[in-house]
Design an enzyme around this catalytic site. Structure first.
Site, PDB file in Angstrom:
ATOM      1  N   ASP A 255      40.465  42.817  36.158  1.00  0.00           N
ATOM      2  CA  ASP A 255      41.337  43.793  36.821  1.00  0.00           C
ATOM      3  C   ASP A 255      41.830  44.835  35.832  1.00  0.00           C
ATOM      4  O   ASP A 255      42.913  45.356  35.953  1.00  0.00           O
ATOM      5  CB  ASP A 255      42.518  43.086  37.506  1.00  0.00           C
ATOM      6  CG  ASP A 255      43.330  42.243  36.517  1.00  0.00           C
ATOM      7  OD1 ASP A 255      42.935  42.180  35.335  1.00  0.00           O
ATOM      8  OD2 ASP A 255      44.348  41.662  36.936  1.00  0.00           O
ATOM      9  N   GLU A 256      40.987  45.103  34.813  1.00  0.00           N
ATOM     10  CA  GLU A 256      41.342  46.091  33.789  1.00  0.00           C
ATOM     11  C   GLU A 256      40.375  47.268  33.837  1.00  0.00           C
ATOM     12  O   GLU A 256      39.168  47.066  33.920  1.00  0.00           O
ATOM     13  CB  GLU A 256      41.259  45.474  32.390  1.00  0.00           C
ATOM     14  CG  GLU A 256      42.343  44.453  32.100  1.00  0.00           C
ATOM     15  CD  GLU A 256      42.105  43.830  30.725  1.00  0.00           C
ATOM     16  OE1 GLU A 256      43.089  43.581  30.038  1.00  0.00           O
ATOM     17  OE2 GLU A 256      40.942  43.606  30.349  1.00  0.00           O
TER      18      GLU A 256
END
Lengths: 353, 204
Positions: A255-256
């Site tokens: 989720d980066e």
């Protein structure tokens, strides 16, 4: 050797009649690209293949009106051709691509020119519908034509192969540099661009922005991976719509995300973009009757703040700024400054929210 | 094996027997999924695997379809360059027969690493010839038979071409060629030089 050949001694080139007693039809087979002319240039006979190539009956025509002599330059009479012969290069005046080379030799009061296709003519010979019978079996012109054709065929195959390999390479490169789920660039592509920007002789300023999604784990845990994947694709759309073509949007972890804004130096601009991104990410994302709610912590660093640019250092500073946003309660944006490191020796552990 | 030969066989199976048959040959023979590249070299075992798979898929021994392959090389529009390069051998079928010994050298002029069967012409008089073939690969004599037959049609010559029975499987073989009539039909036109599309009409 036949007796006629022996009697054709060099010294008798000035005799009234040709020394070689060969019927012209047979001679035409021997030298199908040849001509005979009087010393004033009037053509008395031409070989059949020469006639086919220049597409006219040559007998009776003026050699110098038809042909431009390139060697010797501007030859205009055949009177001074030495008994041992003279090397000639000539071109058809009506079509300079039709060129010949050969030898002019005084024989029996006339001048005989044995010719061969010049280099420029070779590539045009296809247009004349010639067959092997048009050349002396001892003439390698047809072999040259074979080679030209074979070479063209081989070259085409090589080009096709190169094209296919290039396409395969481009496909493999694309696969190696993109994230299959979102279609965004991956970590490797992001590092490639960073290194390129840093190595550039004339450095171009840029902003490096790290985005960590907040509450994404909760979406995954409560609604499942399909929901998580759907959210990630929506995020990718939003990030792409908030950036320009020349910027880079990469997904570098679960989720980066990392965004590189090229030729951007104004912190105000970047802050406005970050806020807009957060606002859009916080809008509920519908999925199969549920609403997925996420936000983002964002940190940015600017290349112009460094005297020496280093990829690891840039990424670390963007990370420090992102943690500062998390510490500040998530859903916000920080621009890196050394002060942010003083906020705590180590980033505080993530709070459950 | 030079990729050009594998590629030629592939095109033959695709054009004459269909894409379905070809994809089954690929699967059965564990051949490259994207087919062969004419400008690369391949392990000889791949050629063997292709021929063995084709025998199973076509239900036919290789001498049958290899002769068709020879015909394909001369007569199929896809192989126009091959036909043209063969026809450079001479003005008449007889001239061509006399040029077969140069065929390998000619091919190497174009592609230095292309190894083709060695052919030697024997002349017995009265239009009777024998073409001796020798190659590092066994079983290709039928393909030469196919080429010799199809080229006779191309020249418009009436000939009998027959391989010796014992020649069929080996690395060496002898093919009897009897020229009955060198100008039986008008044949297909041929001229030297690179041609514009369509300038070489079928005339026979």
């Amino acid at each position: 050797m036949h007796a006629t050949a022996e009697s054709g001694a060099d010294d008798r080139g000035t005799a009234k009649e040709p020394v070689l007693q060969v019927p012209m039809a047979a001679f035409d087979r021997l030298a199908p690209i040849s001509l005979w002319a009087l010393t004033d240039g009037t053509i008395t006979h031409a070989g059949p293949t020469l006639g086919k190539i220049v597409r006219q009956d040559l007998a009776g025509q003026d050699l110098f009106a038809l042909f431009d002599f390139r060697q010797p330059r501007n030859l205009s009479t055949l009177e001074a051709i030495p008994p041992a012969g003279l090397r000639v290069l000539l071109r058809l005046r009506a079509d300079p691509a039709i060129g010949f080379r050969g030898l002019a030799l005084p024989i029996g009061g006339q001048v005989f020119m044995q010719l061969a296709a010049g280099v420029s003519l070779l590539e045009h010979l296809g247009a004349f519908a010639l067959t092997a019978a048009d050349f002396s079996p001892a003439d390698l012109t047809s072999e040259i034509l074979y080679l030209l054709e074979a070479q063209a065929a081989v070259l085409k195959q090589s080009r096709d192969l190169n094209r296919r390999l290039e396409e395969a390479r481009a496909r493999a490169r694309k696969q190696a540099l993109t994230d299959p789920l979102t279609g965004l660039w991956n970590r490797r592509a992001m590092l490639d661009l960073l290194e390129t920007l840093i190595a550039a002789r004339k450095p171009e300023p840029f902003a490096l922005m790290q985005i960590d999604l907040d509450h994404f784990k909760r979406v995954n845990d409560t609604l499942g991976h399909a929901a998580g994947d759907h959210v990630l694709r929506q995020v990718a759309d939003i990030l792409q719509s908030e950036t320009r073509r020349e910027d880079l949007v990469a997904r570098i972890g679960g989720d980066e995300f990392v965004l590189i804004f090229r030729s951007v130096t104004d912190p105000g601009d970047i802050d406005a973009i970050a806020r807009r991104i957060i606002a859009r990410l916080e809008e509920p994302i519908p999925f199969e009757g549920h609403e997925c709610r996420i936000s983002a912590s964002i940190g940015t660093t600017f290349s112009q703040h460094y005297t020496h640019l280093d990829v690891d250092r840039l990424l670390e500073d963007a990370d420090v700024a992102t943690y500062a946003s998390k510490r500040a309660g998530r859903g916000c944006h920080h621009i890196y400054s050394p002060r942010l490191r003083e906020g705590g020796a180590a980033p505080p552990p993530e709070r459950a929210s | 094996m030079h990729g050009l030969i594998n590629y030629g066989l592939q095109k033959f199976f695709q054009a004459v027997h269909g894409e379905d048959v070809w994809s089954r040959i690929v699967a059965r023979g564990h051949l490259p999924r994207d087919g062969f590249e004419p400008m690369l070299s391949y392990d000889d075992r791949l050629t063997d695997a292709m021929l063995a798979a084709a025998e199973t898929e076509l239900g036919e021994r290789r001498e049958g379809f290899l002769e068709d392959f020879g015909t394909f090389l001369v007569a199929h529009p896809l192989c126009r360059p091959v036909r043209r390069l063969l026809r450079f051998g001479g003005e008449s079928y007889e001239d061509f027969l006399h040029s077969v010994e140069e065929l390998g050298d000619r091919a190497r002029l174009a592609l230095p690493d292309l190894d083709l069967p060695q052919l030697v012409l024997e002349e017995a008089g009265a239009g009777r010839y024998a073409v001796r073939c020798r190659w590092c690969r066994p079983g290709f004599v039928p393909a030469i038979v196919g080429i010799l037959r199809a080229l006779a049609d191309d020249y418009g010559a009436l000939v009998l071409v027959e391989a010796d029975k014992e020649a069929r499987d080996g690395r060496e073989g002898k093919i009897a060629v009897t020229l009955l009539d060198g100008t039986f039909a008008s044949g297909r036109a041929f001229s030297l030089g690179v041609l514009r599309e369509g300038s070489e009409a079928e005339t026979g």
